[in-house]
Design an enzyme around this catalytic site. Sequence first.
Site, mmCIF file in Angstrom:
data_model
loop_
_atom_site.group_PDB
_atom_site.id
_atom_site.type_symbol
_atom_site.label_atom_id
_atom_site.label_comp_id
_atom_site.label_asym_id
_atom_site.label_seq_id
_atom_site.Cartn_x
_atom_site.Cartn_y
_atom_site.Cartn_z
ATOM 1 C CB CYS A 1 -0.927 -0.499 3.540
ATOM 2 S SG CYS A 1 -1.702 -1.192 2.074
ATOM 3 C CB CYS B 31 1.051 -3.284 1.274
ATOM 4 S SG CYS B 31 1.040 -2.167 -0.098
ATOM 5 N NE ARG C 17 0.665 3.121 3.974
ATOM 6 C CZ ARG C 17 0.671 3.963 2.909
ATOM 7 N NH1 ARG C 17 1.616 3.891 2.002
ATOM 8 N NH2 ARG C 17 -0.277 4.864 2.774
ATOM 9 C CB CYS D 160 1.907 2.228 -1.634
ATOM 10 S SG CYS D 160 1.672 0.474 -1.448
ATOM 11 C CD GLU E 265 -5.912 -1.160 1.209
ATOM 12 O OE1 GLU E 265 -6.851 -1.328 0.419
ATOM 13 O OE2 GLU E 265 -5.338 -2.096 1.767
ATOM 14 C CG HIS F 85 3.724 -3.211 -4.524
ATOM 15 N ND1 HIS F 85 4.490 -3.939 -3.645
ATOM 16 C CD2 HIS F 85 2.782 -2.601 -3.772
ATOM 17 C CE1 HIS F 85 4.019 -3.786 -2.417
ATOM 18 N NE2 HIS F 85 2.983 -2.978 -2.472
ATOM 19 C CB CYS G 54 -1.303 -1.548 -2.444
ATOM 20 S SG CYS G 54 -1.905 -0.314 -1.282
ATOM 21 C CB SER H 276 2.140 -2.821 6.069
ATOM 22 O OG SER H 276 1.956 -1.426 5.928
HETATM 23 NI NI1 NFE Z 1 -0.438 -0.526 0.390
HETATM 24 FE FE1 NFE Z 1 2.648 0.058 0.771
HETATM 25 C C1 NFE Z 1 3.574 1.535 1.099
HETATM 26 C C2 NFE Z 1 4.040 -0.802 0.131
HETATM 27 S S1 NFE Z 1 2.701 -1.103 2.534
HETATM 28 S S2 NFE Z 1 0.665 0.994 1.110
HETATM 29 O O1 NFE Z 1 4.051 2.539 1.301
HETATM 30 O O2 NFE Z 1 4.881 -1.307 -0.298
HETATM 31 O O3 NFE Z 1 3.492 -0.824 3.720
#
Ligand code: NFE
Length: 569
Positions: free
Chosen positions: A548, A551, A481, A64, A14, A68, A61, A504
């Site tokens: 990602c 993110c 992640r 995921c 991503e 958030h 994102c 990430s």
């Molecule tokens: Ni956009 Fe995410 C996950 C977050 S990034 S995928 O899992 O938080 O590492």
Amino acid sequence: MSTRITIDPITRIEGHLRIDVEVDQGKVTKAWSSGQMWRGIELILQGRDPRDAWAITQRICGVCTTVHAMTSVRAVENALKLPVPKNAQYIRNIIMAAHAVHDHIVHFYHLAALDWVDIVSALSGDAAGAATLAESLSDYQGNSRVAMQAAKDRLTTFVQTGQLGIYASGYWGHPAMTLPAEANLMAAAHYLQALEVQRKANKIVAILGSKTPHIQNLTVGGVTNSINMDSQSTLTLEKLWAIRTLIDELGDFVHNAMMSDVAAVGALYAPWTAIGAGVMNYLCVPDMPLNEEGTEFALPGGWIPGGDLGAFRQIPSFNDPFFRDGVKESVAHSWYDYAGSDKALHPFDGQTNPNYTDFQDEGKYSWIKAPTFMGERAQVGPLANVLGMAAAGHEPTNRHLTKLLAQASAVAGTEIPLAAVHSTIGRIAARAVRCAVLHETLLAQWTLLMENIGSGDTRTFNRPEFPKEEIRGVGFHEAPRGTLSHWVVIEGGKIKNYQCVVPSTFNAGPRDDQGRPGPYEASLMDTPVADPELPLEVLRTVHSFDPCISCAIHMTDPENRPIVQVKAF
Ligand code: NFE
Ligand code: MG
């Protein structure tokens, strides 16, 4: 003489990630990880109502999709010391576990496997041979000769159209693709089946969250799923049993197909257990809260410095000062400035001041900050999570980890030790183990929810009240992640500062203010590269983290510059 390879953008991830490596005598000697997009979510949040932050941060994102939102409500609840009713915890937990199961299936089969599995070779695989292999590994119901032949026919028809689409630029026939044709066909068949299976996990998210990606049912203080067994317009037994059916349908694939595919692919690529360890300080956080205060969790988490499970330090609660004090972010090599000094900042004092300089090998070269934990670079993700849960003595984790290692050892014909997981293959193996653990968690949380409703408790929400004075809160979540945290400073009921420190960001971050490389960079050192024109090996290690970048930066280039045109897959 060394050769410089720039891969930009990396695909099957991503966001926009650029990876540069220097290769000398067939091995990587230097690496740079660079996030190539900038957004601005942290700045958009300033001055807003903290009760809205979850809906905005969730737009960081679409991969995921829930994480958030969850982490944001937790941060605000932490600042308010607001307990969360048990039903709300369980409903959130079911969504998180279902989302992670979906995410891990998609990562292995649809994002990472094609670095290891040669689809062109699969076309020459014998269906009966592939079925024999698959049935020797597990009794998954999709392993039959008929299933293997159906997958082969489907792929053959696809190739005969001449429009290969996303498969057009794959590294098929690469010398590092060493699986037998029948193993390739088995994995390709499960790849196609996984497209259907992952949907089942996502349906659970949609039933409870009203929509996916981007759920609608959260609120600071709980969830908006009203529970009333006598009303068709609320969370009813019918919906809860529909979820139970989906959980049961997922089990066969996760525990049989995915676990054994990963064990077999890992065993057949055993040399990759010695490649890609990188940063061996591992961080994960506890998750799946079981009580209203967030002091008891179904899944443990903590800190493992130097890869030493004996040195594991548990993080016991949402209020743990060890975690709260331990996180910082450096911008010494990132396209930001900190006012006053260039020293790493704690997220409560964090700043987001963009300063783009172009790509400087020795200077600033990424939109991603460089987080540290306890002053050290830290690897997060399923590997950190599985090691942390194993170190904490979590029985389901140890059971699934032992099962996977035993199966991989049987296929390899030699004992594969636990230490093999500190590697590129280890990150992939750990994701399968975590997926199996989370499937059990999903069922357990569903049972807890049913029992709690059965006991007569239908509460789902505690109303937040904001004081005038400044308050601070951190929310964390063990996302697919890795460790995700949101840090909020609130004053007069408005957001004064908001910082997201994302998995990430930890893993894809550039060098820090002490010049220490981030986990992607460190893990690429010494990676063998057979052909600099086709750097499949670099992709294997980078993809093992499941990058990602939206993110990681959560910040878009306002000018929409085209970056570079490539034909990578
Ligand atoms: Ni956009 Fe995410 C996950 C977050 S990034 S995928 O899992 O938080 O590492
Ligand atoms: Mg941030």
